[in-house]
Design a protein around this motif. Sequence first.
Motif, PDB file in Angstrom:
ATOM      1  N   THR A  87      24.797  30.410  83.842  1.00  0.00           N
ATOM      2  CA  THR A  87      23.916  30.336  82.670  1.00  0.00           C
ATOM      3  C   THR A  87      23.616  31.739  82.142  1.00  0.00           C
ATOM      4  O   THR A  87      23.638  31.981  80.926  1.00  0.00           O
ATOM      5  N   PHE A  88      23.364  32.675  83.045  1.00  0.00           N
ATOM      6  CA  PHE A  88      23.112  34.060  82.641  1.00  0.00           C
ATOM      7  C   PHE A  88      24.336  34.638  81.944  1.00  0.00           C
ATOM      8  O   PHE A  88      24.236  35.264  80.879  1.00  0.00           O
ATOM      9  N   LEU A  89      25.520  34.433  82.516  1.00  0.00           N
ATOM     10  CA  LEU A  89      26.751  34.954  81.913  1.00  0.00           C
ATOM     11  C   LEU A  89      27.017  34.324  80.552  1.00  0.00           C
ATOM     12  O   LEU A  89      27.484  34.997  79.626  1.00  0.00           O
ATOM     13  N   LEU A  90      26.722  33.045  80.404  1.00  0.00           N
ATOM     14  CA  LEU A  90      26.874  32.384  79.113  1.00  0.00           C
ATOM     15  C   LEU A  90      25.932  33.012  78.084  1.00  0.00           C
ATOM     16  O   LEU A  90      26.307  33.252  76.938  1.00  0.00           O
ATOM     17  N   GLY A  91      24.707  33.303  78.485  1.00  0.00           N
ATOM     18  CA  GLY A  91      23.751  33.962  77.580  1.00  0.00           C
ATOM     19  C   GLY A  91      24.218  35.336  77.158  1.00  0.00           C
ATOM     20  O   GLY A  91      24.114  35.719  75.984  1.00  0.00           O
ATOM     21  N   VAL A  92      24.751  36.107  78.108  1.00  0.00           N
ATOM     22  CA  VAL A  92      25.282  37.439  77.775  1.00  0.00           C
ATOM     23  C   VAL A  92      26.439  37.314  76.797  1.00  0.00           C
ATOM     24  O   VAL A  92      26.538  38.066  75.831  1.00  0.00           O
ATOM     25  N   LEU A  93      27.319  36.354  77.029  1.00  0.00           N
ATOM     26  CA  LEU A  93      28.455  36.143  76.132  1.00  0.00           C
ATOM     27  C   LEU A  93      27.978  35.790  74.725  1.00  0.00           C
ATOM     28  O   LEU A  93      28.466  36.345  73.734  1.00  0.00           O
ATOM     29  N   LEU A  94      27.026  34.872  74.614  1.00  0.00           N
ATOM     30  CA  LEU A  94      26.528  34.460  73.298  1.00  0.00           C
ATOM     31  C   LEU A  94      25.820  35.609  72.585  1.00  0.00           C
ATOM     32  O   LEU A  94      25.992  35.803  71.374  1.00  0.00           O
ATOM     33  N   LEU A  95      25.020  36.396  73.308  1.00  0.00           N
ATOM     34  CA  LEU A  95      24.351  37.547  72.691  1.00  0.00           C
ATOM     35  C   LEU A  95      25.350  38.599  72.229  1.00  0.00           C
ATOM     36  O   LEU A  95      25.194  39.200  71.174  1.00  0.00           O
ATOM     37  N   THR A  96      26.396  38.808  73.003  1.00  0.00           N
ATOM     38  CA  THR A  96      27.438  39.761  72.616  1.00  0.00           C
ATOM     39  C   THR A  96      28.149  39.291  71.350  1.00  0.00           C
ATOM     40  O   THR A  96      28.373  40.078  70.420  1.00  0.00           O
ATOM     41  N   MET A  97      28.484  38.009  71.303  1.00  0.00           N
ATOM     42  CA  MET A  97      29.143  37.466  70.113  1.00  0.00           C
ATOM     43  C   MET A  97      28.234  37.579  68.901  1.00  0.00           C
ATOM     44  O   MET A  97      28.687  37.932  67.809  1.00  0.00           O
ATOM     45  N   PHE A  98      26.946  37.314  69.067  1.00  0.00           N
ATOM     46  CA  PHE A  98      26.003  37.432  67.959  1.00  0.00           C
ATOM     47  C   PHE A  98      25.906  38.875  67.487  1.00  0.00           C
ATOM     48  O   PHE A  98      25.872  39.146  66.293  1.00  0.00           O
ATOM     49  N   SER A  99      25.876  39.827  68.413  1.00  0.00           N
ATOM     50  CA  SER A  99      25.787  41.245  68.043  1.00  0.00           C
ATOM     51  C   SER A  99      27.002  41.687  67.250  1.00  0.00           C
ATOM     52  O   SER A  99      26.882  42.397  66.247  1.00  0.00           O
ATOM     53  N   VAL A 100      28.183  41.285  67.685  1.00  0.00           N
ATOM     54  CA  VAL A 100      29.411  41.640  66.960  1.00  0.00           C
ATOM     55  C   VAL A 100      29.405  40.993  65.583  1.00  0.00           C
ATOM     56  O   VAL A 100      29.759  41.627  64.583  1.00  0.00           O
ATOM     57  N   TRP A 101      28.989  39.761  65.495  1.00  0.00           N
ATOM     58  CA  TRP A 101      28.921  39.055  64.217  1.00  0.00           C
ATOM     59  C   TRP A 101      27.946  39.745  63.269  1.00  0.00           C
ATOM     60  O   TRP A 101      28.249  39.977  62.105  1.00  0.00           O
ATOM     61  N   ALA A 102      26.753  40.112  63.758  1.00  0.00           N
ATOM     62  CA  ALA A 102      25.761  40.788  62.926  1.00  0.00           C
ATOM     63  C   ALA A 102      26.266  42.162  62.484  1.00  0.00           C
ATOM     64  O   ALA A 102      26.060  42.572  61.331  1.00  0.00           O
ATOM     65  N   TRP A 103      26.965  42.873  63.362  1.00  0.00           N
ATOM     66  CA  TRP A 103      27.506  44.187  63.011  1.00  0.00           C
ATOM     67  C   TRP A 103      28.567  44.052  61.925  1.00  0.00           C
ATOM     68  O   TRP A 103      28.609  44.856  60.989  1.00  0.00           O
ATOM     69  N   ASP A 104      29.411  43.025  62.009  1.00  0.00           N
ATOM     70  CA  ASP A 104      30.421  42.788  60.974  1.00  0.00           C
ATOM     71  C   ASP A 104      29.781  42.489  59.626  1.00  0.00           C
ATOM     72  O   ASP A 104      30.249  42.974  58.590  1.00  0.00           O
ATOM     73  N   ILE A 105      28.723  41.703  59.623  1.00  0.00           N
ATOM     74  CA  ILE A 105      28.028  41.395  58.375  1.00  0.00           C
ATOM     75  C   ILE A 105      27.428  42.660  57.782  1.00  0.00           C
ATOM     76  O   ILE A 105      27.542  42.916  56.577  1.00  0.00           O
ATOM     77  N   GLU A 106      26.805  43.484  58.611  1.00  0.00           N
ATOM     78  CA  GLU A 106      26.182  44.723  58.129  1.00  0.00           C
ATOM     79  C   GLU A 106      27.235  45.676  57.568  1.00  0.00           C
ATOM     80  O   GLU A 106      27.047  46.291  56.526  1.00  0.00           O
ATOM     81  N   THR A 107      28.365  45.790  58.230  1.00  0.00           N
ATOM     82  CA  THR A 107      29.440  46.673  57.768  1.00  0.00           C
ATOM     83  C   THR A 107      30.016  46.179  56.447  1.00  0.00           C
ATOM     84  O   THR A 107      30.253  46.974  55.534  1.00  0.00           O
ATOM     85  N   ALA A 108      30.237  44.888  56.328  1.00  0.00           N
ATOM     86  CA  ALA A 108      30.766  44.331  55.081  1.00  0.00           C
ATOM     87  C   ALA A 108      29.778  44.521  53.941  1.00  0.00           C
ATOM     88  O   ALA A 108      30.179  44.836  52.808  1.00  0.00           O
ATOM     89  N   THR A 109      28.495  44.371  54.217  1.00  0.00           N
ATOM     90  CA  THR A 109      27.473  44.567  53.189  1.00  0.00           C
ATOM     91  C   THR A 109      27.442  46.017  52.738  1.00  0.00           C
ATOM     92  O   THR A 109      27.382  46.307  51.544  1.00  0.00           O
ATOM     93  N   ARG A 110      27.513  46.953  53.679  1.00  0.00           N
ATOM     94  CA  ARG A 110      27.525  48.378  53.334  1.00  0.00           C
ATOM     95  C   ARG A 110      28.743  48.710  52.473  1.00  0.00           C
ATOM     96  O   ARG A 110      28.640  49.426  51.482  1.00  0.00           O
ATOM     97  N   SER A 111      29.893  48.189  52.822  1.00  0.00           N
ATOM     98  CA  SER A 111      31.114  48.437  52.041  1.00  0.00           C
ATOM     99  C   SER A 111      30.976  47.892  50.628  1.00  0.00           C
ATOM    100  O   SER A 111      31.357  48.548  49.659  1.00  0.00           O
ATOM    101  N   ARG A 112      30.426  46.690  50.510  1.00  0.00           N
ATOM    102  CA  ARG A 112      30.250  46.084  49.183  1.00  0.00           C
ATOM    103  C   ARG A 112      29.273  46.910  48.347  1.00  0.00           C
ATOM    104  O   ARG A 112      29.504  47.142  47.162  1.00  0.00           O
TER     105      ARG A 112
END
Length: 156
Positions: free
Chosen positions: A22-47
């Motif tokens: 359960t802990f490892l699943l939480g770490v995986l989901l938080l990591t995926m969310f962080s990468v997703w949020a970083w991609d959104i922020e980068t795309a917004t900055r570029s736009r």
Amino acid sequence: MKEFQLRRDEHAAATELGYVFTFLLGVLLLTMFSVWAWDIETATRSRWNENAIEANMDDIAAAIERADEASRIEGASYAESVEWRHSEADESRFKLVLNDIQISLVDEGGTLDTSVLISGTGSGSHEGEIYLGGADKIWVVHDNGITSIQLDRPQS
């Protein structure tokens, strides 16, 4: 007195493994969310960078067209300042180049190269090349038959 006897109980180990997974699943989901949020922020900055540069280029091209109008008046001089909207890109590597058919932005370190066509209907020629590092204003000047771009305010 009570007698204690050791038993082989594996239920606790299964529960412990459940906690670990359960802990490892939480770490995986938080990591995926962080990468997703970083991609959104980068795309917004570029736009935002692209939109700011496009608006800047349109403003400068419009000022050049107004300078061309003034150039058709005999003996007229014209100067107009255009506010440069800053972006998060490295503007010290931006170069504006004006010629008789277009104004071009050359991004020497990236992918933000762009150009805007100008009508070139003035009575003179167009020229100019400036680096935009630290620029707040771009001056569009028509004097002695030449329409140019410069960073410094023209002196009369």
